[in-house]
Enzyme design. Sequence first.
Site, mmCIF file in Angstrom:
data_model
loop_
_atom_site.group_PDB
_atom_site.id
_atom_site.type_symbol
_atom_site.label_atom_id
_atom_site.label_comp_id
_atom_site.label_asym_id
_atom_site.label_seq_id
_atom_site.Cartn_x
_atom_site.Cartn_y
_atom_site.Cartn_z
ATOM 1 N N LYS A 82 9.760 27.230 47.991
ATOM 2 C CA LYS A 82 11.226 27.140 48.048
ATOM 3 C C LYS A 82 11.655 26.411 49.316
ATOM 4 O O LYS A 82 10.914 26.360 50.310
ATOM 5 C CB LYS A 82 11.881 28.522 48.000
ATOM 6 N N ASP B 201 11.682 38.272 50.278
ATOM 7 C CA ASP B 201 11.846 37.026 49.500
ATOM 8 C C ASP B 201 11.155 37.081 48.135
ATOM 9 O O ASP B 201 11.306 36.159 47.333
ATOM 10 C CB ASP B 201 11.234 35.842 50.270
HETATM 11 P P1 ATP Z 1 8.799 32.541 54.706
HETATM 12 O O1 ATP Z 1 9.440 31.255 54.333
HETATM 13 O O2 ATP Z 1 8.905 33.613 53.656
HETATM 14 O O3 ATP Z 1 9.109 32.994 56.108
HETATM 15 P P2 ATP Z 1 6.450 31.192 55.465
HETATM 16 O O4 ATP Z 1 6.341 29.973 54.595
HETATM 17 O O5 ATP Z 1 7.070 30.974 56.805
HETATM 18 O O6 ATP Z 1 7.234 32.275 54.686
HETATM 19 P P3 ATP Z 1 3.816 32.041 54.735
HETATM 20 O O7 ATP Z 1 3.246 30.723 54.311
HETATM 21 O O8 ATP Z 1 4.171 32.986 53.677
HETATM 22 O O9 ATP Z 1 5.056 31.833 55.716
HETATM 23 O O10 ATP Z 1 2.753 32.660 55.744
HETATM 24 C C1 ATP Z 1 3.059 33.631 56.688
HETATM 25 C C2 ATP Z 1 1.800 34.440 57.004
HETATM 26 O O11 ATP Z 1 1.516 35.278 55.891
HETATM 27 C C3 ATP Z 1 0.556 33.601 57.218
HETATM 28 O O12 ATP Z 1 0.323 33.431 58.577
HETATM 29 C C4 ATP Z 1 -0.572 34.367 56.539
HETATM 30 O O13 ATP Z 1 -1.472 34.933 57.442
HETATM 31 C C5 ATP Z 1 0.113 35.487 55.751
HETATM 32 N N1 ATP Z 1 -0.215 35.449 54.296
HETATM 33 C C6 ATP Z 1 -0.565 36.481 53.536
HETATM 34 N N2 ATP Z 1 -0.792 36.108 52.274
HETATM 35 C C7 ATP Z 1 -0.601 34.791 52.225
HETATM 36 C C8 ATP Z 1 -0.703 33.828 51.182
HETATM 37 N N3 ATP Z 1 -1.055 34.158 49.930
HETATM 38 N N4 ATP Z 1 -0.398 32.551 51.480
HETATM 39 C C9 ATP Z 1 -0.025 32.208 52.744
HETATM 40 N N5 ATP Z 1 0.048 33.072 53.752
HETATM 41 C C10 ATP Z 1 -0.229 34.363 53.517
#
Ligand code: ATP
Length: 290
Positions: free
Chosen positions: A11, A141
Amino acid sequence: MEAISLQAYAKINLGLDVLRKREDGYHEVRMIMQSISLADTLVLRKSSEEGIHLRNHDGIENPDVPMDSTNLVYRAIQMLKEEFQITEGIEAVLTKRIPVAAGMAGGSTDAAAALKGMNQLFSLGLSTQELCERGVKLGADIPYCIQGGTALSEGIGEILTPLPKMPDCYILIAKPPINVSTAFVYGNLKANELTKHPDIDGMIQAIHQQDLAGIADRLGNALETVTIPAYPVIADIKKIMVDCGAMQSLMSGSGPTVFGIFSDEKKAQATAEQIREKGLSEQVYVTKSL
Ligand code: ATP
């Protein structure tokens, strides 16, 4: 059914406003969420081997995404496995394409796919609403990621109002090679002192009117006030996108990913090249709104 393959879409936030910091420390937000065609793939398979076996499709460990019981895919599978007393083993194979810790809800969308996949694979009969009630326990989310598309998200992100699909366009994504902690961004946000708020109501109206230029004009993210001063490369990428023909550009979520809206695919591709050539980002993708 023995196996199921799911696409877990990323997203972006067309709008992200922070209304206030609550007494319990959570921030009350108003966000316009939009799914894009960039996706991870999750394959779930019933297995004769007991337990949950999660791995990366290429078998290579990525230190940023541990494939252990902390991974959101593992936790989502475990949650339904326990509730429905599923004794069969489950093999889960994840292909990550969504940049990690980038403000694109990568982990949340993988968890949403795992919940939907388990529901189908084991014919659990859970409605979308029932899946969302379970998902929110793992992350604010996740209910949005279960539903996808275009939506207004309020509260701490868990109160959803679906919106009409945004007009078709190309969305260029560029994640600079820096790691931004969501906790750092919210921790340094002076939510109660924000003087400029993104026009979320105007954005909703533009979406209802299917007015792509109106949507582009109203892109706004309150978290840029924290992330951009700390990481100026974000402003550099935003500028290059607009200079090369994006209708507008914005940081997504708490960053550092930047996206630009393009009506023309060739311009989006040419801009992607420019960003790569200038060494601003290697993770650059031309995607479409869903
Ligand atoms: P948001 O936009 O919801 O803040 P994000 O894109 O900033 O999410 P994610 O890519 O979801 O962040 O990753 C955040 C942390 O979640 C990572 O550092 C990782 O260690 C942990 N994590 C747990 N499961 C997953 C997964 N399936 N994919 C990616 N990261 C994961």
